[in-house]
Design a protein around this motif. Structure first.
Motif, PDB file in Angstrom:
ATOM      1  N   ALA A 343      26.267   0.652   8.523  1.00 46.81           N
ATOM      2  CA  ALA A 343      27.576   1.241   8.780  1.00 46.81           C
ATOM      3  C   ALA A 343      27.463   2.458   9.667  1.00 46.81           C
ATOM      4  CB  ALA A 343      28.235   1.627   7.450  1.00 46.81           C
ATOM      5  N   ALA A 344      26.317   3.101   9.666  1.00 51.11           N
ATOM      6  CA  ALA A 344      26.083   4.261  10.536  1.00 51.11           C
ATOM      7  C   ALA A 344      24.636   4.213  10.994  1.00 51.11           C
ATOM      8  CB  ALA A 344      26.359   5.562   9.782  1.00 51.11           C
ATOM      9  N   PRO A 345      24.336   4.601  12.232  1.00 51.16           N
ATOM     10  CA  PRO A 345      22.964   4.529  12.736  1.00 51.16           C
ATOM     11  C   PRO A 345      22.060   5.510  12.016  1.00 51.16           C
ATOM     12  CG  PRO A 345      24.355   5.729  14.267  1.00 51.16           C
ATOM     13  CD  PRO A 345      25.267   5.164  13.227  1.00 51.16           C
ATOM     14  N   GLY A 346      20.780   5.160  11.903  1.00 47.77           N
ATOM     15  CA  GLY A 346      19.807   6.043  11.264  1.00 47.77           C
ATOM     16  C   GLY A 346      18.568   6.165  12.125  1.00 47.77           C
ATOM     17  N   GLY A 347      17.895   7.262  11.978  1.00 50.58           N
ATOM     18  CA  GLY A 347      16.700   7.504  12.790  1.00 50.58           C
ATOM     19  C   GLY A 347      15.401   7.291  12.040  1.00 50.58           C
ATOM     20  N   GLY A 348      15.472   6.953  10.740  1.00 53.87           N
ATOM     21  CA  GLY A 348      14.263   6.725   9.974  1.00 53.87           C
ATOM     22  C   GLY A 348      13.531   7.978   9.549  1.00 53.87           C
ATOM     23  N   ARG A 349      14.154   9.153   9.723  1.00 53.46           N
ATOM     24  CA  ARG A 349      13.481  10.403   9.386  1.00 53.46           C
ATOM     25  C   ARG A 349      13.607  10.754   7.915  1.00 53.46           C
ATOM     26  NH1 ARG A 349      15.516  15.060  13.176  1.00 53.46           N
ATOM     27  NH2 ARG A 349      13.955  16.135  11.915  1.00 53.46           N
ATOM     28  N   GLY A 350      14.656  10.213   7.252  1.00 51.45           N
ATOM     29  CA  GLY A 350      14.933  10.636   5.880  1.00 51.45           C
ATOM     30  C   GLY A 350      13.813  10.329   4.920  1.00 51.45           C
ATOM     31  N   LEU A 351      13.406   9.048   4.842  1.00 48.81           N
ATOM     32  CA  LEU A 351      12.355   8.671   3.906  1.00 48.81           C
ATOM     33  C   LEU A 351      11.020   9.290   4.280  1.00 48.81           C
ATOM     34  CD1 LEU A 351      13.217   4.907   3.290  1.00 48.81           C
ATOM     35  CD2 LEU A 351      13.494   6.821   1.698  1.00 48.81           C
ATOM     36  N   ALA A 352      10.743   9.403   5.581  1.00 50.09           N
ATOM     37  CA  ALA A 352       9.487  10.041   5.997  1.00 50.09           C
ATOM     38  C   ALA A 352       9.445  11.497   5.552  1.00 50.09           C
ATOM     39  CB  ALA A 352       9.334   9.942   7.521  1.00 50.09           C
ATOM     40  N   GLY A 353      10.569  12.200   5.716  1.00 47.91           N
ATOM     41  CA  GLY A 353      10.632  13.580   5.264  1.00 47.91           C
ATOM     42  C   GLY A 353      10.492  13.692   3.759  1.00 47.91           C
ATOM     43  N   LEU A 354      11.099  12.745   3.029  1.00 43.41           N
ATOM     44  CA  LEU A 354      10.981  12.766   1.570  1.00 43.41           C
ATOM     45  C   LEU A 354       9.542  12.550   1.129  1.00 43.41           C
ATOM     46  CD1 LEU A 354      14.094  10.818   0.244  1.00 43.41           C
ATOM     47  CD2 LEU A 354      13.564  13.236  -0.053  1.00 43.41           C
ATOM     48  N   ARG A 355       8.832  11.660   1.812  1.00 40.13           N
ATOM     49  CA  ARG A 355       7.431  11.426   1.448  1.00 40.13           C
ATOM     50  C   ARG A 355       6.621  12.710   1.564  1.00 40.13           C
ATOM     51  NH1 ARG A 355       8.179   6.204   3.807  1.00 40.13           N
ATOM     52  NH2 ARG A 355       7.767   4.574   2.268  1.00 40.13           N
ATOM     53  N   ARG A 356       6.855  13.462   2.642  1.00 35.91           N
ATOM     54  CA  ARG A 356       6.123  14.715   2.807  1.00 35.91           C
ATOM     55  C   ARG A 356       6.467  15.699   1.703  1.00 35.91           C
ATOM     56  NH1 ARG A 356       7.052  13.508   8.380  1.00 35.91           N
ATOM     57  NH2 ARG A 356       9.022  14.661   8.369  1.00 35.91           N
ATOM     58  N   ARG A 357       7.753  15.784   1.355  1.00 35.08           N
ATOM     59  CA  ARG A 357       8.165  16.726   0.313  1.00 35.08           C
ATOM     60  C   ARG A 357       7.573  16.343  -1.041  1.00 35.08           C
ATOM     61  NH1 ARG A 357      14.502  18.119   1.190  1.00 35.08           N
ATOM     62  NH2 ARG A 357      14.062  19.267  -0.711  1.00 35.08           N
ATOM     63  N   VAL A 358       7.568  15.032  -1.338  1.00 36.07           N
ATOM     64  CA  VAL A 358       7.004  14.574  -2.610  1.00 36.07           C
ATOM     65  C   VAL A 358       5.491  14.777  -2.627  1.00 36.07           C
ATOM     66  CG1 VAL A 358       6.646  12.549  -4.068  1.00 36.07           C
ATOM     67  CG2 VAL A 358       8.891  12.957  -3.050  1.00 36.07           C
ATOM     68  N   ASP A 359       4.835  14.512  -1.491  1.00 33.63           N
ATOM     69  CA  ASP A 359       3.379  14.701  -1.418  1.00 33.63           C
ATOM     70  C   ASP A 359       3.000  16.153  -1.655  1.00 33.63           C
ATOM     71  OD1 ASP A 359       2.978  12.047  -0.937  1.00 33.63           O
ATOM     72  OD2 ASP A 359       2.804  12.240   1.241  1.00 33.63           O
ATOM     73  N   VAL A 360       3.782  17.083  -1.127  1.00 30.15           N
ATOM     74  CA  VAL A 360       3.483  18.497  -1.302  1.00 30.15           C
ATOM     75  C   VAL A 360       3.452  18.861  -2.773  1.00 30.15           C
ATOM     76  CG1 VAL A 360       4.436  20.818  -0.968  1.00 30.15           C
ATOM     77  CG2 VAL A 360       4.318  19.246   0.960  1.00 30.15           C
ATOM     78  N   LEU A 361       4.297  18.223  -3.575  1.00 28.80           N
ATOM     79  CA  LEU A 361       4.347  18.515  -5.012  1.00 28.80           C
ATOM     80  C   LEU A 361       3.357  17.679  -5.813  1.00 28.80           C
ATOM     81  CD1 LEU A 361       8.220  18.790  -5.543  1.00 28.80           C
ATOM     82  CD2 LEU A 361       6.583  20.593  -5.041  1.00 28.80           C
ATOM     83  N   GLY A 362       2.546  16.861  -5.106  1.00 30.84           N
ATOM     84  CA  GLY A 362       1.561  16.048  -5.803  1.00 30.84           C
ATOM     85  C   GLY A 362       2.121  14.774  -6.382  1.00 30.84           C
ATOM     86  N   GLY A 363       3.277  14.339  -5.897  1.00 27.52           N
ATOM     87  CA  GLY A 363       3.906  13.131  -6.414  1.00 27.52           C
ATOM     88  C   GLY A 363       3.677  11.926  -5.529  1.00 27.52           C
ATOM     89  N   GLU A 364       4.397  10.843  -5.847  1.00 26.01           N
ATOM     90  CA  GLU A 364       4.283   9.594  -5.100  1.00 26.01           C
ATOM     91  C   GLU A 364       5.676   9.055  -4.822  1.00 26.01           C
ATOM     92  OE1 GLU A 364       2.040   7.051  -7.603  1.00 26.01           O
ATOM     93  OE2 GLU A 364       0.166   8.182  -7.408  1.00 26.01           O
ATOM     94  N   LEU A 365       5.836   8.457  -3.632  1.00 23.94           N
ATOM     95  CA  LEU A 365       7.115   7.848  -3.273  1.00 23.94           C
ATOM     96  C   LEU A 365       6.843   6.540  -2.559  1.00 23.94           C
ATOM     97  CD1 LEU A 365      10.371   9.391  -2.048  1.00 23.94           C
ATOM     98  CD2 LEU A 365       9.366   7.608  -0.632  1.00 23.94           C
ATOM     99  N   SER A 366       7.601   5.513  -2.936  1.00 31.29           N
ATOM    100  CA  SER A 366       7.504   4.210  -2.269  1.00 31.29           C
ATOM    101  C   SER A 366       8.908   3.704  -1.993  1.00 31.29           C
ATOM    102  CB  SER A 366       6.734   3.212  -3.133  1.00 31.29           C
ATOM    103  OG  SER A 366       7.427   2.969  -4.355  1.00 31.29           O
ATOM    104  N   ALA A 367       9.051   2.947  -0.932  1.00 32.04           N
ATOM    105  CA  ALA A 367      10.344   2.380  -0.570  1.00 32.04           C
ATOM    106  C   ALA A 367      10.103   1.080   0.169  1.00 32.04           C
ATOM    107  CB  ALA A 367      11.137   3.354   0.307  1.00 32.04           C
TER     108      ALA A 367
END
Length: 387
Positions: A343-367
């Motif tokens: 419905a709206a264009p995306g640049g793919g930055r959201g999940l990549a940014g979330l992975r970095r934020r989760v990694d900084v806290l020692g967590g894991e993210l998958s999508a």
């Protein structure tokens, strides 16, 4: 008054004021009976009693130490002259300790012409040795060479101090630049999360309004949802601008308004109003205060719901949040994701940014996609991370 406060006040004084105590100490040292005639003796020039010239020599060696950091070259020149008078006349005052101090200070604090100064000081040593020899000093060449090496060692100490100070300043500058870059990245992620989510919701709601023109009540409800979403976007953007404002207490303001897991219910309700059927299930008790883990969990849900609005508008979505003492676990599942154009264009930055934020806290993210066409975002974030 504690030591830290005294040290802070001392560092706040002018550098000349801080150097004066050392100059005064060197000046009064020859008055101590046990230190008389205990200074440097280059050669065996006979001792002379203290006279007016001896006092002048002490003054020339001690007073310039008050400007040893502000005017290091001037300090070295005057101290060297006083030292020469002291040695040639045979006073041998303990104030001669000022020469190695001046050498260390000049090497450490002189900003320009350091090599030239070192060469001139070395060249000045030759006439001193000649003058001592003509004054009757019976010193071997090895003795003059040894003393020169001692002075050279003092200069090298000053060079090491300067290099250490420069390296520390570069390290601090690098650390500050890294902190600024990290802050810019964090703010960029915040802007992406806020703007993308709210604008996507507004686009979807506006698209839905086209099909409700025949029903004034439904159209009014949709337009009201668009207005409410816009107001939330403005509020969040103002908050981010406040964080960037140097006049704001950014840490306190960010802590007081950072999103927490407790806000997920409101986030889900907003997404429902945008036309996305969302179900929320929570297990465990969220913490009383928000931290980095809670804020990141909120952003994971926000980004997942934004992607659901973009790529699977109208498809059933479930949000499952589990709280425990060890971690916060988030799972957002959207059925049939990817079957439609976004419905709206995306640049793919959201999940990549979330992975970095989760990694900084020692967590894991998958999508990724699942059998049957569902798209699932999962995150496990260690709990108790301070904000």
């Amino acid at each position: 008054m504690d030591r830290e406060r005294v040290a802070t006040r001392w560092r706040g004084l002018a550098v000349t004021v801080r150097d004066l105590p050392l100059a005064a100490l060197v000046a009064v040292a020859p008055l101590v009976p046990s230190l008389q005639n205990q200074g440097t003796q280059l050669g065996d020039v006979p001792h002379r009693p203290v006279d007016a010239l001896a006092v002048a020599a002490v003054a020339l060696q001690s007073a310039p130490l008050g400007v040893r950091r502000r005017l290091p070259a001037v300090c070295l020149a005057l101290v060297s002259l006083g030292f020469a008078v002291d040695q040639v006349r045979g006073y041998h005052s303990v104030a001669s300790i000022a020469l190695p101090i001046a050498l260390v200070s000049t090497a450490a604090h002189l900003d320009r012409f350091r090599r030239t100064t070192a060469l001139l000081a070395s060249a000045a040593y030759v006439p001193l040795a000649v003058a001592l020899d003509r004054s009757g000093a019976r010193e071997q060449v090895s003795g003059y060479l040894t003393f020169y090496l001692v002075l050279a060692a003092a200069w090298c100490v000053g060079v090491w101090v300067r290099q250490s100070r420069t390296a520390e300043a570069e390290h601090r500058a690098h650390a500050a630049e890294s902190a600024r870059a990290a802050e810019r990245t964090r703010i960029a992620h915040e802007l992406h999360d806020v703007v993308t989510h709210h604008v996507t919701a507004m686009v979807v709601q506006a698209e839905a309004a086209r099909y409700r023109t025949a029903d004034p009540a439904a159209l009014d409800e949709t337009l009201t949802a668009v207005t409410d979403t816009g107001r939330r976007a403005i509020t969040d953007l103002r908050h981010l601008l406040d964080v960037l404002d140097p006049g704001h207490d950014a840490v306190r303001d960010a802590d007081s308004r950072a999103p927490a897991v407790g806000d997920i219910a409101g986030l889900v309700e907003q997404t429902r109003r945008a036309g996305q059927p969302v179900e929320l299930a929570e297990e465990g008790d969220p913490p009383a205060s928000a931290g980095s883990a809670e804020a990141t969990a909120y952003r994971v849900v926000q980004e997942a719901l934004t992607n659901a609005l973009k790529h699977a508008h109208g498809r059933p979505t479930t949000v499952h949040v589990q709280h425990s003492d060890e971690a916060i676990t988030v799972e957002v599942r959207t059925d049939g994701a990817g079957d439609r154009s976004p419905a709206a264009p995306g640049g793919g930055r959201g999940l990549a940014g979330l992975r970095r934020r989760v990694d900084v806290l020692g967590g894991e993210l998958s999508a990724g996609g699942q059998p049957g066409g569902a798209f699932v975002v999962r995150a496990r974030i260690p709990a108790g991370t301070p904000s």
